[in-house]
Design an enzyme around this catalytic site. Structure first.
Site, PDB file in Angstrom:
ATOM      1  N   ARG A 167      11.288  12.154  10.173  1.00 29.36           N
ATOM      2  CA  ARG A 167       9.884  11.901   9.808  1.00 29.36           C
ATOM      3  C   ARG A 167       9.361  12.932   8.809  1.00 29.36           C
ATOM      4  O   ARG A 167       8.341  12.735   8.177  1.00 29.36           O
ATOM      5  CB  ARG A 167       8.999  11.825  11.055  1.00 29.36           C
ATOM      6  CG  ARG A 167       7.634  11.254  10.768  1.00 29.36           C
ATOM      7  CD  ARG A 167       6.769  10.825  11.969  1.00 29.36           C
ATOM      8  NE  ARG A 167       7.348  11.026  13.252  1.00 29.36           N
ATOM      9  CZ  ARG A 167       7.278  12.157  13.962  1.00 29.36           C
ATOM     10  NH1 ARG A 167       6.624  13.202  13.481  1.00 29.36           N
ATOM     11  NH2 ARG A 167       7.859  12.242  15.143  1.00 29.36           N
ATOM     12  N   TYR A 226      -7.836  -3.826  -4.797  1.00 30.06           N
ATOM     13  CA  TYR A 226      -6.949  -4.434  -3.810  1.00 30.06           C
ATOM     14  C   TYR A 226      -7.726  -4.665  -2.513  1.00 30.06           C
ATOM     15  O   TYR A 226      -8.401  -3.774  -2.005  1.00 30.06           O
ATOM     16  CB  TYR A 226      -5.744  -3.508  -3.581  1.00 30.06           C
ATOM     17  CG  TYR A 226      -4.609  -4.174  -2.873  1.00 30.06           C
ATOM     18  CD1 TYR A 226      -3.902  -5.206  -3.485  1.00 30.06           C
ATOM     19  CD2 TYR A 226      -4.251  -3.805  -1.593  1.00 30.06           C
ATOM     20  CE1 TYR A 226      -2.856  -5.835  -2.823  1.00 30.06           C
ATOM     21  CE2 TYR A 226      -3.204  -4.421  -0.934  1.00 30.06           C
ATOM     22  CZ  TYR A 226      -2.513  -5.437  -1.556  1.00 30.06           C
ATOM     23  OH  TYR A 226      -1.481  -6.069  -0.902  1.00 30.06           O
ATOM     24  N   ASP A 279      -5.159   4.248  -8.482  1.00 28.32           N
ATOM     25  CA  ASP A 279      -4.086   3.333  -8.088  1.00 28.32           C
ATOM     26  C   ASP A 279      -3.578   2.698  -9.377  1.00 28.32           C
ATOM     27  O   ASP A 279      -4.222   1.844  -9.972  1.00 28.32           O
ATOM     28  CB  ASP A 279      -4.612   2.289  -7.102  1.00 28.32           C
ATOM     29  CG  ASP A 279      -3.525   1.313  -6.639  1.00 28.32           C
ATOM     30  OD1 ASP A 279      -2.542   1.110  -7.379  1.00 28.32           O
ATOM     31  OD2 ASP A 279      -3.684   0.728  -5.546  1.00 28.32           O
ATOM     32  N   LYS A 305       6.075  -3.077  -6.134  1.00 29.93           N
ATOM     33  CA  LYS A 305       5.900  -3.904  -7.327  1.00 29.93           C
ATOM     34  C   LYS A 305       6.894  -3.456  -8.412  1.00 29.93           C
ATOM     35  O   LYS A 305       8.076  -3.570  -8.219  1.00 29.93           O
ATOM     36  CB  LYS A 305       4.440  -3.822  -7.783  1.00 29.93           C
ATOM     37  CG  LYS A 305       3.416  -3.925  -6.615  1.00 29.93           C
ATOM     38  CD  LYS A 305       3.411  -5.280  -5.942  1.00 29.93           C
ATOM     39  CE  LYS A 305       2.595  -5.313  -4.643  1.00 29.93           C
ATOM     40  NZ  LYS A 305       1.252  -4.804  -4.695  1.00 29.93           N
TER      41      LYS A 305
HETATM   42  C1  LIG Z   1       0.359  -4.354  -3.638  1.00 31.97           C
HETATM   43  C2  LIG Z   1      -0.697  -3.360  -3.918  1.00 31.97           C
HETATM   44  C3  LIG Z   1      -1.072  -2.410  -2.969  1.00 31.97           C
HETATM   45  C4  LIG Z   1      -0.457  -2.368  -1.592  1.00 31.97           C
HETATM   46  O1  LIG Z   1       0.904  -2.062  -1.640  1.00 31.97           O
HETATM   47  P1  LIG Z   1       1.955  -2.546  -0.507  1.00 31.97           P
HETATM   48  O2  LIG Z   1       3.226  -1.951  -0.997  1.00 31.97           O
HETATM   49  O3  LIG Z   1       1.935  -4.034  -0.499  1.00 31.97           O
HETATM   50  O4  LIG Z   1       1.479  -1.982   0.790  1.00 31.97           O
HETATM   51  C5  LIG Z   1      -2.038  -1.479  -3.307  1.00 31.97           C
HETATM   52  N1  LIG Z   1      -2.639  -1.502  -4.522  1.00 31.97           N
HETATM   53  C6  LIG Z   1      -2.308  -2.411  -5.452  1.00 31.97           C
HETATM   54  C7  LIG Z   1      -2.998  -2.388  -6.769  1.00 31.97           C
HETATM   55  C8  LIG Z   1      -1.341  -3.378  -5.189  1.00 31.97           C
HETATM   56  O5  LIG Z   1      -1.016  -4.290  -6.109  1.00 31.97           O
END
Ligand SMILES: *Cc1c(COP(=O)(O)O)cnc(C)c1O
Length: 398
Positions: free
Chosen positions: A61, A114, A185, A210
């Protein structure tokens, strides 16, 4: 190494940073260290670890060598001192915000963000006595929402689904002299198209699910930045939103081709956006690489590529838009973005299914809104397919 690395381009960093050097048995590829715990030779070695004299891996962890290699590569790509991996993008978002905020404090969040991030602020942080303001993605709106107790300004860039690009240097200058930190983000941009840490951000978060992973086969998240990342790591050790070694390895593998994939996706998306914008059956295209996009000038200043996601409104109602989606042959209907497969979604049905047309319009989501996450197929094939599918809308143009 760090100084030399600073001069290297993204392609070289993507291949070599963090994963070069002495691998056991001289392997070129990184090893997967599938272990949950680590042994100490004797008590003296344990004590040397505990006093910080010879720190090393201790328990899964708190870290793993495959994870550490992935983090070093991500830090180099983001131009950051530290990077910390998580088991998902949302684990990165939630752990970061929990590490930075406590009772009585305040967060400013930009809208068009998001949905789960917004829910975390509205539903969970509020329970802990942390207030929020949700504002448009502009420096003026952020300035107006700042309070003495604000500690975080969180923005996405480009935003989803309208792909607005935040003017990060302007927001950072609003925060000068204020204790609030700017968290970005940057999932839609990736370090290839934008480096928020060099544009005034204190921390950058990516859903590595992504583009960074890039193959629609892992969930992971990352936060990069200065020493504050290590404070977030301490909280991760308690909350436990860690990544497993195999996922960290797949991320390293995916990152090696990140610059190539992003270049291809940028180019295909630009071509498709221009073609779709010229089509009379398309009412409006949202893509930061188009001069008609509201934040095109900001994007030109801050980004080196405009990304692989295009949103558009068709001249069609809910059913006509669904006919278009169903008539496409190459794109697959799915949420998410950033992999080799082009994905398509009717936003009203994928993300706002339970709402009526009127309720969606109030949120700024039209029934005819389509989001296209461009993959790695040939641009001409995608173009032919999308243009042919527009015929399926039929004569009922709005
Ligand atoms: C997909 C996404 C998230 C969340 O990510 P996960 O890997 O699905 O938990 C957060 N912010 C943005 C802009 C996203 O496209």
């Amino acid at each position: 190494m760090a100084e030399e690395e600073a001069k290297r381009g993204s392609g070289t960093l993507a291949v070599h940073a963090g994963t070069d050097g002495a691998q056991p048995h001289g392997t070129v590829a990184l090893g997967i260290f599938r272990t949950s715990t680590y042994t100490f030779r004797d008590t003296a070695e344990l004590c040397a670890h505990m006093t910080g004299e010879r720190p090393r891996m201790e328990y899964g962890r708190y870290g793993n060598p495959t994870q550490a290699a992935a983090e070093a590569k991500l830090a180099a790509l983001d131009g950051a001192q530290h990077a910390l991996l998580f088991g998902s993008g949302m684990a990165a978002v939630t752990t970061t915000l929990l590490a930075m905020l406590r009772q009585g404090q305040h967060i400013v969040l930009t809208d068009d963000c998001y949905r789960r991030t917004r829910q975390f602020c509205v539903q969970i942080l509020s329970r802990l006595g942390i207030e929020h303001s949700i504002v448009p993605t502009t420096a003026e709106a952020v300035a107006a929402a700042l309070r003495p107790e604000t500690r975080v300004v969180l923005t996405e860039s480009p935003t989803n689904p309208y792909l607005r690009v935040a003017d990060l240097p302007a927001i950072a200058s609003v925060l000068r002299g204020h204790p609030a930190k700017l968290v970005v983000d940057s999932t839609f941009a990736t370090p290839i198209n934008q480096r928020p840490l060099s544009q005034g951000a204190d921390l950058v978060i990516h859903s590595a699910t992504k583009y960074l992973g890039g193959h629609n086969d892992i969930l992971a998240g990352v936060v990069s930045g200065g020493p504050i990342v290590e404070a977030i790591r301490d909280l991760q050790a308690i909350l436990g939103g860690i990544v497993d070694p195999e996922t960290a390895w797949l991320l390293v593998r995916g990152l090696k081709t990140l610059p190539l994939r992003i270049a291809a996706q940028n180019a295909t998306a630009q071509r498709l956006a221009e073609r779709l914008e010229a089509d009379p059956r398309v009412a409006r295209v949202y893509y930061p690489g188009l001069p008609t996009h509201g934040t095109h000038e900001v994007a030109r200043r801050l980004m080196s590529g405009y990304g692989g996601v295009i949103s558009m409104e068709l001249r069609a109602d809910l059913a006509g838009t669904s006919r278009f989606i169903d008539a496409t042959r190459i794109p697959q209907i799915a949420p998410s973005l950033g992999g080799p497969e082009t994905l398509i979604e009717q936003v009203a049905l994928m993300s706002y299914f339970e709402l009526t047309t009127e309720e969606r319009e109030a949120l700024g989501i039209r029934d005819s809104l389509v989001r296209l996450a461009v993959g790695l197929e040939d641009a001409e094939d995608l173009e032919r397919d999308l243009v042919a599918a527009l015929d399926a809308i039929g004569p009922a143009h709005r």
